[in-house]
Design a protein around this motif. Sequence first.
Motif, PDB file in Angstrom:
ATOM      1  N   PHE A  96       0.962  -1.345   0.009  1.00  0.00           N
ATOM      2  CA  PHE A  96      -0.052  -0.114   0.039  1.00  0.00           C
ATOM      3  C   PHE A  96       0.901   1.287   0.050  1.00  0.00           C
ATOM      4  N   VAL A  97       1.994   1.127   0.398  1.00  0.00           N
ATOM      5  CA  VAL A  97       2.896   2.330   0.480  1.00  0.00           C
ATOM      6  C   VAL A  97       3.374   2.666  -0.823  1.00  0.00           C
ATOM      7  N   ALA A  98       3.628   1.590  -1.702  1.00  0.00           N
ATOM      8  CA  ALA A  98       3.886   1.622  -3.163  1.00  0.00           C
ATOM      9  C   ALA A  98       2.609   2.139  -3.852  1.00  0.00           C
ATOM     10  N   ILE A  99       1.537   1.265  -3.709  1.00  0.00           N
ATOM     11  CA  ILE A  99       0.326   1.821  -4.379  1.00  0.00           C
ATOM     12  C   ILE A  99      -0.119   3.369  -4.102  1.00  0.00           C
ATOM     13  N   ASN A 100       0.222   3.945  -2.999  1.00  0.00           N
ATOM     14  CA  ASN A 100      -0.265   5.375  -2.535  1.00  0.00           C
ATOM     15  C   ASN A 100       0.777   6.135  -3.250  1.00  0.00           C
ATOM     16  N   GLN A 101       2.095   5.711  -3.473  1.00  0.00           N
ATOM     17  CA  GLN A 101       3.059   6.458  -3.983  1.00  0.00           C
ATOM     18  C   GLN A 101       2.791   6.734  -5.557  1.00  0.00           C
ATOM     19  N   GLU A 102       2.346   5.598  -6.037  1.00  0.00           N
ATOM     20  CA  GLU A 102       2.014   5.772  -7.416  1.00  0.00           C
ATOM     21  C   GLU A 102       0.867   6.593  -7.692  1.00  0.00           C
ATOM     22  N   TYR A 103      -0.289   6.327  -6.626  1.00  0.00           N
ATOM     23  CA  TYR A 103      -1.400   7.303  -6.988  1.00  0.00           C
ATOM     24  C   TYR A 103      -1.285   8.680  -6.955  1.00  0.00           C
ATOM     25  N   MET A 104      -0.339   9.007  -5.941  1.00  0.00           N
ATOM     26  CA  MET A 104       0.140  10.332  -5.604  1.00  0.00           C
ATOM     27  C   MET A 104       0.783  10.913  -6.782  1.00  0.00           C
ATOM     28  N   LYS A 105       1.572  10.073  -7.408  1.00  0.00           N
ATOM     29  CA  LYS A 105       2.337  10.789  -8.523  1.00  0.00           C
ATOM     30  C   LYS A 105       1.378  10.913  -9.768  1.00  0.00           C
ATOM     31  N   LEU A 106       0.528  10.145  -9.959  1.00  0.00           N
ATOM     32  CA  LEU A 106      -0.709  10.386 -10.899  1.00  0.00           C
ATOM     33  C   LEU A 106      -1.547  11.318 -10.774  1.00  0.00           C
ATOM     34  N   HIS A 107      -1.798  11.555  -9.151  1.00  0.00           N
ATOM     35  CA  HIS A 107      -2.752  12.631  -8.862  1.00  0.00           C
ATOM     36  C   HIS A 107      -2.227  13.627  -7.937  1.00  0.00           C
ATOM     37  N   PRO A 108      -1.343  14.639  -8.399  1.00  0.00           N
ATOM     38  CA  PRO A 108      -0.581  15.602  -7.590  1.00  0.00           C
ATOM     39  C   PRO A 108      -1.499  16.243  -6.831  1.00  0.00           C
ATOM     40  N   ASN A 109      -2.720  16.594  -6.976  1.00  0.00           N
ATOM     41  CA  ASN A 109      -3.664  17.288  -5.998  1.00  0.00           C
ATOM     42  C   ASN A 109      -4.137  16.388  -4.856  1.00  0.00           C
ATOM     43  N   VAL A 110      -3.710  15.214  -4.708  1.00  0.00           N
ATOM     44  CA  VAL A 110      -4.238  14.289  -3.667  1.00  0.00           C
ATOM     45  C   VAL A 110      -3.008  13.829  -2.776  1.00  0.00           C
ATOM     46  N   GLN A 111      -3.120  13.933  -1.475  1.00  0.00           N
ATOM     47  CA  GLN A 111      -2.298  13.309  -0.578  1.00  0.00           C
ATOM     48  C   GLN A 111      -2.911  12.326   0.185  1.00  0.00           C
ATOM     49  N   ILE A 112      -2.183  11.276   0.231  1.00  0.00           N
ATOM     50  CA  ILE A 112      -2.688  10.094   0.774  1.00  0.00           C
ATOM     51  C   ILE A 112      -2.083   9.996   2.254  1.00  0.00           C
ATOM     52  N   VAL A 113      -2.906  10.145   3.358  1.00  0.00           N
ATOM     53  CA  VAL A 113      -2.352   9.723   4.523  1.00  0.00           C
ATOM     54  C   VAL A 113      -2.594   8.187   4.796  1.00  0.00           C
ATOM     55  N   TYR A 114      -1.680   7.349   4.763  1.00  0.00           N
ATOM     56  CA  TYR A 114      -2.112   5.694   5.107  1.00  0.00           C
ATOM     57  C   TYR A 114      -1.817   5.463   6.482  1.00  0.00           C
ATOM     58  N   GLU A 115      -2.843   4.801   7.097  1.00  0.00           N
ATOM     59  CA  GLU A 115      -2.540   4.437   8.586  1.00  0.00           C
ATOM     60  C   GLU A 115      -3.037   2.938   8.762  1.00  0.00           C
TER      61      GLU A 115
END
Lengths: 432, 340
Positions: A49-68
């Motif tokens: 999920f760390v990798a998935i979230n990083q990829e997602y934030m790269k594709l969507h620069p306006n979104v910040q994912i805070v993973y808990e």
Amino acid sequence: MKRFAGKWLLVLCAVVVLTTLPVLGGFARGAEEKVTLRVTNYAQVEKAFVAINQEYMKLHPNVQIVYEPVPYDSYQQKYGAIIATKSGADIMGNELNYMWDTADAFIPLNDRLKTEPGVFEDLLAYNMLYRYMDRDGLLLGLPMSFNGNVMYFNKDILRQAGLDPENPPQTWEAFERAAESIKRIGKAPVAMAGREVPLFWDWPEVQKNFWTSDQDILDLGRGKIPWSDPRMQNGLKLLASMADKGWFQQGWPTIQGIPDALDFFSSGGAAFIGSIISDVANWKQYEDALGQDKVGVMLWPAVDPNNRMMKKFSGFTGFPHCIAKWTKYPDEAWAYLKFTASSVGGNMFLQYAGGQPNNKKFDRSIAGGSANFAKIQEIIVNNTVQSVLVFSSREQDALARGWTQYGTGDITIEAWTRSLQDALDQSRDKKL
Amino acid sequence: MNKRECTRSPLPAGCTLYRGGKTLQSKTTGGGKLGVSQRRSDYLWGALFTIPSIGLILVFKYYPLCLGIFNGFRQWAGTESHFVGLANYARMLFDPMVHQTFLNALRIVLTLPVWIVLPMVVAFLVYQRTPGWQFFRVVFFLPYTISPVIVGLIWRQILHIQGPVNALLRGLGLGAFASSWLGEKNLVLWTVDAVVLWSIFGFGVVTYLAGLATINEEIFDAAAIDGAGFWRRLLRIVIPLLKPVMGYWAIICTAGMLVWMFPYIHSMTQGGPGFASMLPDYLVYTVAFTFMEPGYGTAIGLLLFLFVAIISGFQVRYMYLSGAQKAGTGGKALRGGRKK
């Protein structure tokens, strides 16, 4: 008196400045604020999920994912606190049963699917996501994996016990003989734990021997089958017979499933373990621990080899992520859900956690040349619903506590049945 | 004018008090112009420091308590709730889970004398400079500095049926005593109780040491000259003089037993096997957050609150009564002494 008033004025000014500054700061930040999505699910797949979230934030620069991430063995309690306070997460990765127990906390996705019917097209399994598997039922999550129960075995132990690791026992009778041979070489036939997992991976496979169709499992989910029903009684008795025959390692009732029972199998202590194909435990973990060529995978042995239910894989949609009702960003959360269920999300899940993507278009080469992964791809095609996933949390708790107590000799099947029936009667959702 | 009276506010007549380098003197008539101003200042400064604490207590203690009482009459369907009157309380009457957990709580309370006496004995040994006392003072206190969850996880491994405790017993030829410490329904509650005592024992020792430091050493010296041994000094001097400390420690222990054992249970047994080690606070958590029945969980929580309040109430009352009695006796003795 003047000096005294001056002191108070100073204190008042300090209070005003301290309370105003954050507000002003907030306005200043507002102009450049990103959309922050708080995502929570199980810690066991944190890396993926760390990798998935990083990829997602790269594709969507306006979104910040805070993973808990939260520990799997206590996620319900953590989620319960989040839901009770209606804060702390916008997106929550769930298990099906708990998702239904807390259904009111999530935004129904039925309408979104009406406008975007193509979302499910590439998914291997999704019908289990609808309430009571009914396409007209409530839909609350989008799954990123397809999970379910299998049995892994240690080929070396089978060899040592004089068994053929390429032809593991397929019938219950053959399994009983194999178990006795394994006991003779001082190994435990099956790795087991007293609480929840791997019980929740084992009981459905034992119980499946007494189902005649998929409808039986749906009826169980709707609370239509009492625990006094002969089918349920036979299931409990068969499971209990495994303990009675000494197939589990010493001290099993008081250990945790994750990590203790899994570690016991992974360190070569037991020949078999009832487990799952994806998410918190999977083929890759066992291969990494024992060696790729030392591990085998199969469906559970059948009491009646002609029972067609025993040829079916007990599956469930894994990691259905749900959107919390209190989120400020339902559209952004929906976009994230679609990403996790996409082939890109699936590939990353397979790459980093060995998980089984639910998206059919995933890249199989990521799994390398694993014979177990290839076998699992064959197994999952013919599938049914995993029985524990249709339970309420109260029923799950009663099943697990009863199992521990049976293991320690504290209750009989009859007393266990009563507590299970009591849990069924008290399950809110079953009365709807 | 004695010193005690001169510490009162407003300052009584005839008193002199030194504060912040300034000399404050009350007028002989009391309550002059300076006195009124000073009094107001004292009150305001006092209020400034106490209002935040009162606010925090109201927000984090009394508001949740009131909300809890309100929620105890409600039932949740997911995130929505509705009024059900006394249904949650009526349900408790017939819920075997609730009965078992409160029975477990009562059983745990039965071990309170051990919790009170054991740290006191050890504290007295340390106080007497028994050989190695400095080492043991540290060793006894160390477990208290470890997080309860970590303590639980460590002991879960140590007490496993194939763990080091049983291995040691078998190694010593005491294999008959090797047991499933956390898996045997008649044993598990006492095992958890012992682990928690091990964990907070050091705090008890330090508490008693603080109390012992207030006793005049000459009393022990005199007792030693008179031939009083360790146990006699403990029974005749330490226990009578440390009654208020024992009362305080008893309240801390009772609260600890009934509402602080959660992390130990969570990390060691999760209330199992069955409900054999389930205590009410863990049941509240399980019902509210695993079964997602916050209303019922809150009602159980309120019952626990009453349970703890009643038990602690007796202890507090006893402590105050014994304190008042001691003060009264002391006062009489003092007055008697003066007469002489």
